[in-house]
Design a protein around this motif. Structure first.
Motif, PDB file in Angstrom:
ATOM      1  N   ILE A 269      30.176  38.598  35.417  1.00  0.00           N
ATOM      2  CA  ILE A 269      30.949  37.457  35.920  1.00  0.00           C
ATOM      3  C   ILE A 269      31.943  37.883  36.977  1.00  0.00           C
ATOM      4  CG2 ILE A 269      32.658  35.707  35.279  1.00  0.00           C
ATOM      5  CD1 ILE A 269      31.284  35.659  32.489  1.00  0.00           C
ATOM      6  N   VAL A 270      32.603  39.025  36.775  1.00  0.00           N
ATOM      7  CA  VAL A 270      33.736  39.399  37.632  1.00  0.00           C
ATOM      8  C   VAL A 270      33.347  40.243  38.837  1.00  0.00           C
ATOM      9  CG1 VAL A 270      35.259  39.291  35.627  1.00  0.00           C
ATOM     10  CG2 VAL A 270      34.315  41.510  36.311  1.00  0.00           C
ATOM     11  N   THR A 271      32.157  40.827  38.825  1.00  0.00           N
ATOM     12  CA  THR A 271      31.755  41.699  39.940  1.00  0.00           C
ATOM     13  C   THR A 271      31.823  41.007  41.302  1.00  0.00           C
ATOM     14  OG1 THR A 271      30.370  43.101  38.531  1.00  0.00           O
ATOM     15  CG2 THR A 271      29.852  43.062  40.879  1.00  0.00           C
ATOM     16  N   PRO A 272      31.410  39.730  41.431  1.00  0.00           N
ATOM     17  CA  PRO A 272      31.506  39.080  42.744  1.00  0.00           C
ATOM     18  C   PRO A 272      32.928  38.974  43.276  1.00  0.00           C
ATOM     19  CG  PRO A 272      30.042  37.845  41.302  1.00  0.00           C
ATOM     20  CD  PRO A 272      30.729  38.854  40.451  1.00  0.00           C
ATOM     21  N   PHE A 273      33.922  39.174  42.423  1.00  0.00           N
ATOM     22  CA  PHE A 273      35.310  39.050  42.853  1.00  0.00           C
ATOM     23  C   PHE A 273      35.965  40.413  43.087  1.00  0.00           C
ATOM     24  CE2 PHE A 273      34.132  35.389  40.279  1.00  0.00           C
ATOM     25  CZ  PHE A 273      34.305  34.396  41.235  1.00  0.00           C
ATOM     26  N   GLY A 274      35.158  41.460  43.164  1.00  0.00           N
ATOM     27  CA  GLY A 274      35.679  42.784  43.489  1.00  0.00           C
ATOM     28  C   GLY A 274      36.058  43.630  42.294  1.00  0.00           C
ATOM     29  N   PHE A 275      35.827  43.140  41.088  1.00  0.00           N
ATOM     30  CA  PHE A 275      36.122  43.921  39.894  1.00  0.00           C
ATOM     31  C   PHE A 275      34.950  44.865  39.616  1.00  0.00           C
ATOM     32  CE2 PHE A 275      38.967  40.470  39.742  1.00  0.00           C
ATOM     33  CZ  PHE A 275      39.971  40.715  38.819  1.00  0.00           C
ATOM     34  N   THR A 276      35.255  46.013  39.024  1.00  0.00           N
ATOM     35  CA  THR A 276      34.231  46.997  38.702  1.00  0.00           C
ATOM     36  C   THR A 276      34.404  47.440  37.253  1.00  0.00           C
ATOM     37  OG1 THR A 276      35.536  48.967  39.264  1.00  0.00           O
ATOM     38  CG2 THR A 276      34.420  47.831  41.086  1.00  0.00           C
ATOM     39  N   ALA A 277      33.539  48.357  36.831  1.00  0.00           N
ATOM     40  CA  ALA A 277      33.644  48.887  35.469  1.00  0.00           C
ATOM     41  C   ALA A 277      34.992  49.563  35.240  1.00  0.00           C
ATOM     42  CB  ALA A 277      32.500  49.868  35.206  1.00  0.00           C
ATOM     43  N   ASP A 278      35.638  50.047  36.318  1.00  0.00           N
ATOM     44  CA  ASP A 278      36.953  50.678  36.183  1.00  0.00           C
ATOM     45  C   ASP A 278      38.020  49.697  35.724  1.00  0.00           C
ATOM     46  OD1 ASP A 278      35.918  53.099  36.983  1.00  0.00           O
ATOM     47  OD2 ASP A 278      36.532  52.864  39.084  1.00  0.00           O
ATOM     48  N   ASN A 279      37.753  48.408  35.866  1.00  0.00           N
ATOM     49  CA  ASN A 279      38.731  47.390  35.477  1.00  0.00           C
ATOM     50  C   ASN A 279      38.542  46.890  34.048  1.00  0.00           C
ATOM     51  OD1 ASN A 279      38.089  46.411  38.744  1.00  0.00           O
ATOM     52  ND2 ASN A 279      40.096  47.162  38.140  1.00  0.00           N
ATOM     53  N   GLN A 280      37.559  47.462  33.348  1.00  0.00           N
ATOM     54  CA  GLN A 280      37.374  47.107  31.947  1.00  0.00           C
ATOM     55  C   GLN A 280      38.513  47.683  31.102  1.00  0.00           C
ATOM     56  OE1 GLN A 280      32.746  46.654  31.078  1.00  0.00           O
ATOM     57  NE2 GLN A 280      33.180  48.644  31.984  1.00  0.00           N
ATOM     58  N   VAL A 281      38.774  47.043  29.982  1.00  0.00           N
ATOM     59  CA  VAL A 281      39.982  47.340  29.202  1.00  0.00           C
ATOM     60  C   VAL A 281      39.753  48.525  28.262  1.00  0.00           C
ATOM     61  CG1 VAL A 281      41.696  46.395  27.625  1.00  0.00           C
ATOM     62  CG2 VAL A 281      40.559  44.886  29.289  1.00  0.00           C
ATOM     63  N   PRO A 282      40.556  49.592  28.394  1.00  0.00           N
ATOM     64  CA  PRO A 282      40.474  50.700  27.433  1.00  0.00           C
ATOM     65  C   PRO A 282      40.944  50.244  26.053  1.00  0.00           C
ATOM     66  CG  PRO A 282      41.666  51.348  29.434  1.00  0.00           C
ATOM     67  CD  PRO A 282      41.520  49.853  29.468  1.00  0.00           C
ATOM     68  N   ASP A 283      40.463  50.913  25.024  1.00  0.00           N
ATOM     69  CA  ASP A 283      40.795  50.517  23.658  1.00  0.00           C
ATOM     70  C   ASP A 283      42.292  50.593  23.369  1.00  0.00           C
ATOM     71  OD1 ASP A 283      38.139  50.032  23.085  1.00  0.00           O
ATOM     72  OD2 ASP A 283      37.784  52.016  22.215  1.00  0.00           O
ATOM     73  N   ASP A 284      42.992  51.495  24.055  1.00  0.00           N
ATOM     74  CA  ASP A 284      44.410  51.685  23.740  1.00  0.00           C
ATOM     75  C   ASP A 284      45.341  50.779  24.534  1.00  0.00           C
ATOM     76  OD1 ASP A 284      43.911  52.929  26.160  1.00  0.00           O
ATOM     77  OD2 ASP A 284      45.192  54.667  25.756  1.00  0.00           O
TER      78      ASP A 284
END
Length: 294
Positions: A269-284
């Motif tokens: 969903i978010v990739t078209p808006f410039g988000f990448t896997a690096d923007n996924q939320v870490p568990d901590d």
């Protein structure tokens, strides 16, 4: 396209996702009945959200509301059996006051989770994380890659007025005379293009989008970093915002948001808006930790 980081244009628009824009209404969301907010929006089959007109987080394009936050919200509410998401656009600083005044039931504007905001509203689980980055001239001749380099090299830094980046720059001891605050992204970008400032600080997502919207500009985005002030990482993490007391709605929303994040749909969903896997939320990185100063 009008798009700024904090001080956003004043004209509001109430629009439904996938539908033409209509004029903003002064009417408020009806008060929750015995079934609470969740039951009310389920009965209506629709929810009203607030946005701020900021690319790429939540904005109006060709009469339709889009952006990372509205599109994620649309998917979450669809999973909850709520098919219509209608948006009202207000200034960024008015998003939480208007929420608490019942003008809508949720803010979907990529709002950073900060202790001061947690005092006045209730945040969802973390939607995304984004490091800070710098927009520098192509080749970065001064080798400036973080706030420490800005201070050491004595270069001029452009920021948006009232942002986290401006506050962190001051907290880290960059001289006030070397910090140039601007009202919006267009003004900041023009200052960099005119070389009135050497670099500009913002989230890496916003800076990448800024360059994408200005092809050919002789600039580049540095690698993202997390500033540290007084030994504490200044993590920028965004979430959706609800009124305090709407616990049932928040719990259900969080369940479906987590499902999207876990099954890979969120990233699609978010990739078209410039988000990448690096923007996924870490568990901590959690909302409770980000609000812990409350």
């Amino acid at each position: 396209m009008n798009w700024t980081r904090r001080d956003l244009f004043r004209a509001g628009a109430a629009v439904a996702l996938g539908a033409p824009a209509v004029l903003a209404s002064c009417s408020k969301v009806p008060q929750a009945g015995e079934g609470g907010t969740l039951q009310r929006i389920k009965d209506a089959g629709a929810i009203k959200i607030g946005i701020a007109g900021e690319v790429p987080y939540g904005y109006t394009q060709n009469g339709t509301v889009t952006g990372e936050a509205p599109e994620v919200a649309k998917a979450v509410f669809k999973a909850m059996g709520i098919d219509r998401v209608e948006a009202t656009q207000v200034e960024f600083g008015q998003l939480i006051p208007a929420l608490n005044a019942n003008q809508y039931d949720m803010v979907a504007a990529g709002m950073a989770i900060l202790p001061d905001r947690c005092r006045n509203a209730q945040f969802s689980a973390v939607d995304y994380v984004t490091p800070t980055a710098l927009l520098v001239p192509t080749g970065n001749p001064q080798r400036v890659n973080n706030f420490g380099d800005v201070k050491a090299r004595g270069v001029t830094l452009a920021v948006l007025s009232g942002t986290v980046e401006e506050a962190v720059a001051r907290d880290l001891g960059i001289p006030a005379g070397n910090i140039q605050p601007y009202r919006g992204q267009p003004e900041m970008f023009q200052a960099l293009r005119d070389q009135r400032a050497y670099c500009g600080a913002l989230t890496d997502i916003s800076l990448r989008r800024m360059l994408a919207d200005n092809p050919g500009a002789p600039m580049e985005v540095t690698k993202g970093f997390v500033p540290v002030v007084d030994g504490k990482e200044q993590i920028q993490a965004g979430g959706f915002v609800f009124r305090k007391g709407d616990d049932e709605l928040v719990e259900k929303f969080n369940t479906e948001l987590k499902r999207l994040q876990d099954n890979g749909s969120w990233l699609e969903i978010v990739t078209p808006f410039g988000f990448t896997a690096d923007n996924q939320v870490p568990d901590d990185v959690t909302t409770d930790k980000l609000c812990e100063a409350v």
